[in-house]
Write a protein that holds these residues in place. Sequence first.
Motif, PDB file in Angstrom:
ATOM      1  N   ASP A  76     -31.476 -38.220 -22.507  1.00 27.13           N
ATOM      2  CA  ASP A  76     -31.713 -39.176 -21.415  1.00 27.13           C
ATOM      3  C   ASP A  76     -33.070 -38.913 -20.784  1.00 27.13           C
ATOM      4  O   ASP A  76     -33.976 -38.332 -21.408  1.00 27.13           O
ATOM      5  CB  ASP A  76     -30.540 -39.081 -20.417  1.00 27.13           C
ATOM      6  N   ASP A  77     -33.229 -39.292 -19.564  1.00 25.30           N
ATOM      7  CA  ASP A  77     -34.501 -39.228 -18.822  1.00 25.30           C
ATOM      8  C   ASP A  77     -35.103 -37.813 -18.853  1.00 25.30           C
ATOM      9  O   ASP A  77     -34.383 -36.823 -18.935  1.00 25.30           O
ATOM     10  CB  ASP A  77     -34.192 -39.624 -17.371  1.00 25.30           C
ATOM     11  N   LYS A 124     -31.078 -46.038 -25.159  1.00 24.41           N
ATOM     12  CA  LYS A 124     -30.565 -46.458 -23.850  1.00 24.41           C
ATOM     13  C   LYS A 124     -31.759 -47.004 -23.079  1.00 24.41           C
ATOM     14  O   LYS A 124     -32.678 -46.261 -22.746  1.00 24.41           O
ATOM     15  CB  LYS A 124     -29.934 -45.260 -23.131  1.00 24.41           C
ATOM     16  N   ASP A 160     -33.158 -48.413 -19.841  1.00 20.99           N
ATOM     17  CA  ASP A 160     -32.790 -48.378 -18.425  1.00 20.99           C
ATOM     18  C   ASP A 160     -33.738 -49.255 -17.608  1.00 20.99           C
ATOM     19  O   ASP A 160     -34.829 -49.616 -18.058  1.00 20.99           O
ATOM     20  CB  ASP A 160     -32.874 -46.912 -17.961  1.00 20.99           C
ATOM     21  N   ASP A 170     -23.089 -46.016 -13.086  1.00 13.11           N
ATOM     22  CA  ASP A 170     -23.383 -44.585 -12.950  1.00 13.11           C
ATOM     23  C   ASP A 170     -22.182 -43.857 -12.381  1.00 13.11           C
ATOM     24  O   ASP A 170     -22.204 -42.638 -12.243  1.00 13.11           O
ATOM     25  CB  ASP A 170     -24.594 -44.371 -12.032  1.00 13.11           C
TER      26      ASP A 170
HETATM   27  C1  DGJ Z   1     -30.086 -44.445 -14.150  1.00 14.92           C
HETATM   28  C2  DGJ Z   1     -29.038 -44.531 -15.235  1.00 14.92           C
HETATM   29  O1  DGJ Z   1     -28.025 -45.413 -14.860  1.00 14.92           O
HETATM   30  C3  DGJ Z   1     -28.510 -43.125 -15.509  1.00 14.92           C
HETATM   31  O2  DGJ Z   1     -27.467 -43.183 -16.447  1.00 14.92           O
HETATM   32  C4  DGJ Z   1     -29.644 -42.274 -15.995  1.00 14.92           C
HETATM   33  O3  DGJ Z   1     -30.107 -42.721 -17.234  1.00 14.92           O
HETATM   34  C5  DGJ Z   1     -30.762 -42.263 -14.959  1.00 14.92           C
HETATM   35  N1  DGJ Z   1     -31.168 -43.597 -14.605  1.00 14.92           N
HETATM   36  C6  DGJ Z   1     -31.958 -41.504 -15.473  1.00 14.92           C
HETATM   37  O4  DGJ Z   1     -33.008 -41.562 -14.604  1.00 14.92           O
END
Ligand code: DGJ
Length: 753
Positions: free
Chosen positions: A352-353, A461, A463, A523
Amino acid sequence: MIEFVNQVFAIHGETYSCLLGLTAAGQLEQLYFGRPVATADAEAFRVRPGLGWGTAVLLQEGDTASCPDVWPLAWSGSGRGDYRESPIQLECSTDLRYESHEILEGDALMEQGLPQALGAEQTLVITMSQPGLRCKLYFAAFPGVLTRRTVLENTGEESVTVGKLMSFSMDLPGRWEMTTFHGGWIAEMNGETRPVGRTRLVNESTTGFSSNRHNPGFLLSRPGAAEEAGEVIGINLVYSGNHYASAQLSHQELTRVMQGISPDHFHWPLQPGEKLETPEAVLCYSAAGFGGQSAQMHDFVNHHIVPAPWQGKARPVLYNSWEGCMFDFDQRKLLRLAREAKSLGCELFVLDDGWFGKRNDDTSSLGDYTVNRKKLPGGLTGLARKIGDMGMDFGLWVEPESVNPDSDLYRAHPDWVLTDDFAPVLSRNQLLLDLTRPEVRDYIVEQVSAVLDSARITYVKWDMNRHSVALGAKAHAYILGLYDVQRRIFTPRPHILLENCASGGNRFDLGMLCFGPQIWCSDNTDPIQRLTIQGNLSQLYPQSTFGTHVSAAPHAQTLRNTPLVTRGNVSFFGCLGYELDLRHLLELEKQEIRQQITFYKQYRETFQFGRFGRIPDGWQVQKEGVTVAGQFRTLVPAAPGYGWLQLRGLESGKRYHLTSRQQKLRIGQFGALVKHVAPVDLNPNGLVLRTADRHITLPDGAQELTATGAALMAGIPMLPPFRGTGYDQNQRTLTDFGSELFIIEEETSHEKP
Ligand code: DGJ
């Protein structure tokens, strides 16, 4: 099948008919929309205005049938006698009349970059016109769904500004209730149902996106409709931007409903010869209640909305690094997590991030997709290879629409951000790139494509974490830009599973689903909150589109402590993933997760693509003779009565074998009570019990029986629940937020009846 007989357009799907007529003046009448009827029934549905309603405007003096204000219409105008809400607004009056029509085989393709449902059997295009304007109304027939959209063309010699152009408008007879879904970050999809009355009900988003505030999908239902009975119409928009829908009851007891791009600040100039195309609206009628509607809508989304390569294709069990690591990781830590994830049964590792630029928190680097070599010395290529060598696929997070002011991209192109006339305002320290500009879109396509081609990446993913400042027409142009970018990146890479995400479910809509088959629901991974989120999403979207992850408890979003078994049981009803720090799990938790993943894989097709249904206290999914049902508790009452399991959709005369999924109880959940059954006096906070809690589990009651479908649909009593009188293997010891899962399989003929 679509036909035009005796001045009636008839659209017949498997589950609905839509009959349209033409008034003497050439307006488009909505004769009927509902359960299947015959084309010849059209005359029976025609309203009769009699002597009319007093002062109403008549287009033909003396002819009360020429009164647009009281007529059930499938399209209308403004300023010419229909004073109900108009689906179109220009600077001038609109009075569009029938000009011609055509019935096309298959789809009529969009021309301005909007996504659309594909695979229509036939499409009816009715052309309406007035001097200087031509308006084409599209009706596409799918088996369980009718879609509608509008294309307006300036055929005059002057420029025209469009203030409002809905995708459809329709007048339905009588009274309905409207269920909409609202929320915010970590609290998406709360349902609200209100009767449609004389005051207009509006479901609208103006944040620039379809939004978590008001999902574009909504339901109209007859008062008293239930899960398996009554008329329900699911309505949704294949669009990810500002949207608008309204419903209002007229004095003549007609409910006018419409949906389209939000008219808020919408001013779209049309030069002579130019056209404006609206997004496609989806209308799904069922006479079999909420469950009937959602089953038809799910089929439609699974077969006509999600990209063809992913239709019906099983989704991997994934591990995502976000909740477990946030920004704090390096290659060593990721590889350790990947090894753990692999040993538990995960098939895909998602980073992820935090993997690029100087992004160690959310204040910088969005826009700079250069790998952070301090964290990942071998780059994405090296990491993906190592993960591949473990036998897992590799996936990556990106947020290409945004930029932090503290980024090389912003320093190089400060003018590339979306602005208004004021100083920029930040949200999560970021701004949006102006996707209406071709050079910005080209940059994103190049950057993201290069990243995706730099390693073996099979999942993305995507975002997006801030609301827009673009208003009206610019907001629409932004969304067209987003579609352009995703189309250019992902069409040539059909092997990539795209999961869209916007701070969780801030863009859960059919537009995004045309590009990626999954969306991160929220989230909020607390399973009790997910009962609302996933439960309400299921009214409009199939569970194959839900990203559903097991995370740590207490939950980051609610601080609620829920059993691991419930976190699994709720996440099974979607595309399962794990999102927690696996390094600190107890062995018995790992064992439970291993068993969860094995179980999920065994029933994966049923969970992801089975027919979804809502049952008392839970959900069920059904596919090819197998039903899996989950029942979920919130708070346990003292001395609870019997619990019942009531299933749906079985065959009455068939016999089924029911087993519950074996669950285990942690010793620690009994606290000080353990000392009553132990031979020695034990301190509930002492080392012995704490150690025992880490290693010992007790089996909870499990049920096994055979019964006919009729009995299971009537409802059978479950094992008695814990009532304060001690542990017994033949009872269900559910605590607060406990849950159970049942597997119901058709008995094969050689088994004993
Ligand atoms: C918001 C997303 O909804 C989370 O799952 C995650 O990827 C964060 N951003 C990362 O910054």
